[in-house]
Design an enzyme around this catalytic site. Sequence first.
Site, PDB file in Angstrom:
ATOM      1  N   ASP A 172      29.461 -11.363  -8.405  1.00 15.38           N
ATOM      2  CA  ASP A 172      29.964 -12.079  -9.579  1.00 15.38           C
ATOM      3  C   ASP A 172      29.647 -11.216 -10.795  1.00 15.38           C
ATOM      4  O   ASP A 172      28.852 -10.274 -10.710  1.00 15.38           O
ATOM      5  CB  ASP A 172      29.296 -13.449  -9.676  1.00 15.38           C
ATOM      6  CG  ASP A 172      29.982 -14.417 -10.628  1.00 15.38           C
ATOM      7  OD1 ASP A 172      30.833 -13.979 -11.417  1.00 15.38           O
ATOM      8  OD2 ASP A 172      29.650 -15.616 -10.590  1.00 15.38           O
ATOM      9  N   HIS A 173      30.262 -11.518 -11.918  1.00 15.99           N
ATOM     10  CA  HIS A 173      30.024 -10.760 -13.142  1.00 15.99           C
ATOM     11  C   HIS A 173      28.815 -11.336 -13.894  1.00 15.99           C
ATOM     12  O   HIS A 173      28.908 -12.437 -14.444  1.00 15.99           O
ATOM     13  CB  HIS A 173      31.244 -10.830 -14.061  1.00 15.99           C
ATOM     14  CG  HIS A 173      32.448 -10.109 -13.532  1.00 15.99           C
ATOM     15  ND1 HIS A 173      33.733 -10.622 -13.635  1.00 15.99           N
ATOM     16  CD2 HIS A 173      32.570  -8.920 -12.894  1.00 15.99           C
ATOM     17  CE1 HIS A 173      34.588  -9.768 -13.096  1.00 15.99           C
ATOM     18  NE2 HIS A 173      33.909  -8.732 -12.639  1.00 15.99           N
ATOM     19  N   LEU A 205      31.061 -17.003 -13.503  1.00 13.19           N
ATOM     20  CA  LEU A 205      31.740 -17.872 -12.544  1.00 13.19           C
ATOM     21  C   LEU A 205      33.005 -17.196 -12.006  1.00 13.19           C
ATOM     22  O   LEU A 205      34.074 -17.796 -11.900  1.00 13.19           O
ATOM     23  CB  LEU A 205      32.075 -19.230 -13.164  1.00 13.19           C
ATOM     24  CG  LEU A 205      30.864 -20.066 -13.615  1.00 13.19           C
ATOM     25  CD1 LEU A 205      31.305 -21.326 -14.318  1.00 13.19           C
ATOM     26  CD2 LEU A 205      29.971 -20.408 -12.436  1.00 13.19           C
ATOM     27  N   HIS A 206      32.849 -15.910 -11.673  1.00 14.40           N
ATOM     28  CA  HIS A 206      33.930 -15.103 -11.110  1.00 14.40           C
ATOM     29  C   HIS A 206      33.576 -14.681  -9.683  1.00 14.40           C
ATOM     30  O   HIS A 206      33.688 -13.522  -9.313  1.00 14.40           O
ATOM     31  CB  HIS A 206      34.170 -13.861 -11.976  1.00 14.40           C
ATOM     32  CG  HIS A 206      34.714 -14.164 -13.329  1.00 14.40           C
ATOM     33  ND1 HIS A 206      34.743 -13.227 -14.349  1.00 14.40           N
ATOM     34  CD2 HIS A 206      35.263 -15.295 -13.842  1.00 14.40           C
ATOM     35  CE1 HIS A 206      35.281 -13.774 -15.432  1.00 14.40           C
ATOM     36  NE2 HIS A 206      35.607 -15.023 -15.143  1.00 14.40           N
ATOM     37  N   MET A 207      33.149 -15.615  -8.873  1.00 17.31           N
ATOM     38  CA  MET A 207      32.633 -15.319  -7.552  1.00 17.31           C
ATOM     39  C   MET A 207      33.686 -14.650  -6.661  1.00 17.31           C
ATOM     40  O   MET A 207      34.831 -15.088  -6.625  1.00 17.31           O
ATOM     41  CB  MET A 207      32.137 -16.582  -6.858  1.00 17.31           C
ATOM     42  CG  MET A 207      30.877 -17.151  -7.486  1.00 17.31           C
ATOM     43  SD  MET A 207      31.194 -17.945  -9.036  1.00 17.31           S
ATOM     44  CE  MET A 207      31.164 -19.622  -8.513  1.00 17.31           C
TER      45      MET A 207
END
EC number: 1.1.-.-
Length: 493
Positions: A293-294, A428-430
Amino acid sequence: MTEADYADFLVVGGGTCGCVVAARLSEDPSATVMLLESGSGYRSALELPDVLGDPYRLPVGPASEYTWTYPVELTPRRASTIARGRTLGGSGAVNGAYFTRATRADFENWPSSWGYDDVLPYFKKSETDRDFEGEFHGTAGPIPVERRAWDQLHPLSGEFQAAALAAGFPDDVDKNAPDSFGVGRVPLNVADHRRISTAIGYLMPALHRPNLRVQSGINVIRIVFSGTRAIGVDVLDDGNVRRIRADHVIVCSGAVATPHILLNSGVGPAEQLAEQGVSVILDRPGVGQNFVDHPEVLLPYHFSTPRTIRSQTPVLETALNLAELEIRPYTASFTDLVPGVPRMDHGVGVVLMAPRSRGSIELASGDPAGAPRIRYNYVASTHDRAAIREGMQIAENLLESIAETGLIGRPVVEYTDEWIESRLGTSLHMSGSCVMGAESDPFAVVDDRCRVIGATGLSIVDTSILPTIPTRGPHATAVMVAERAGAILIGDE
């Protein structure tokens, strides 16, 4: 077995990708398609709850009825929670409507059949770009894409743009161009002040088709196999377990729920499954591993004079994109954007877009209803820690320049490990928890046709299969993947 218990194609998860896949598969009138969504549903855009249509608020707080929340370990010393969409449209129905594509370079480490030239037609097919035409943009797709007009930018967004240009960063006119780099306006999936998720853009126009059925409020417990062939799923429906059979199961539940479902179904690292008492159907060591994730560190800023919250301002209007970093000048505090969260500062996000640290999603128990154990291992890499500090320095310099205009006060930033970790969060870029790769790669979970390696009748289509995390938010890329997977599944490619 009744008609209600069977479909040719069974799509598990009505999120961003599931809505696209179900809509595209149902274009073939000879194929029956069933879409299962664990959260809420609606039959038309007219029934859309106001909070899901408002792109200027994020209904992801602790009291939201439209999200699942999971406890996570960002670092061994920092626990947190994450939210994932629980409604038709998934996280794309509750996010900030950021719709920026992966760049050409992002596809260099994908399978060769997923190069930029291969995927560009599907990026274009998914969108109607209201600002740009030409070889890189779509004009007739389900998702509208537009940027905030220059004369409507929030003052902070405008000053950030000016400060970045004055500092020598390139003017990034079109962030959905293949080689986007620099500072510019962020593409948004917004039309007429409404967030257009894939539920609205893709699924709702298809609901009249007699071969498409959508069931909401349905929790999938496990995939059912005959040997290594997927033959359906077991679901929990009003407290009762029901079996739905299918010729082909397509899991679109997202980078957290998809590996969790596979693990509960006996697909994953054999040793881990045995420890939890789950019978092993297929030993795939990569399920739940290499999760990424970021990571994001929020640098605080304060307006010099109190400002009234503007009711129709996107959370992010401009951004600075560099090789590994994204600097995001958020227009409001997340306290004002997310109902129910504690008081937070206004902030500029410093985001590492190409992290090297990797995490894991594993079974915490043998109970399918239990939450998985999610460990991010953020900033475990020396490279990641150095890159985040570099981004913080860039952001601090830009805030200093903005402060000279009188709009905000001078920033207060520290560079200690403790300060950084205290402000560390997730975008929240899983991605990457069931990656696409060659069959010879022991950690690959799906092949370049999105088929689970070693299984029959089972595919995965969501951000869990992304071989590398994009250096942009993954929403537009996820839609592209679903568009192409739909074409693959119906034999058009």
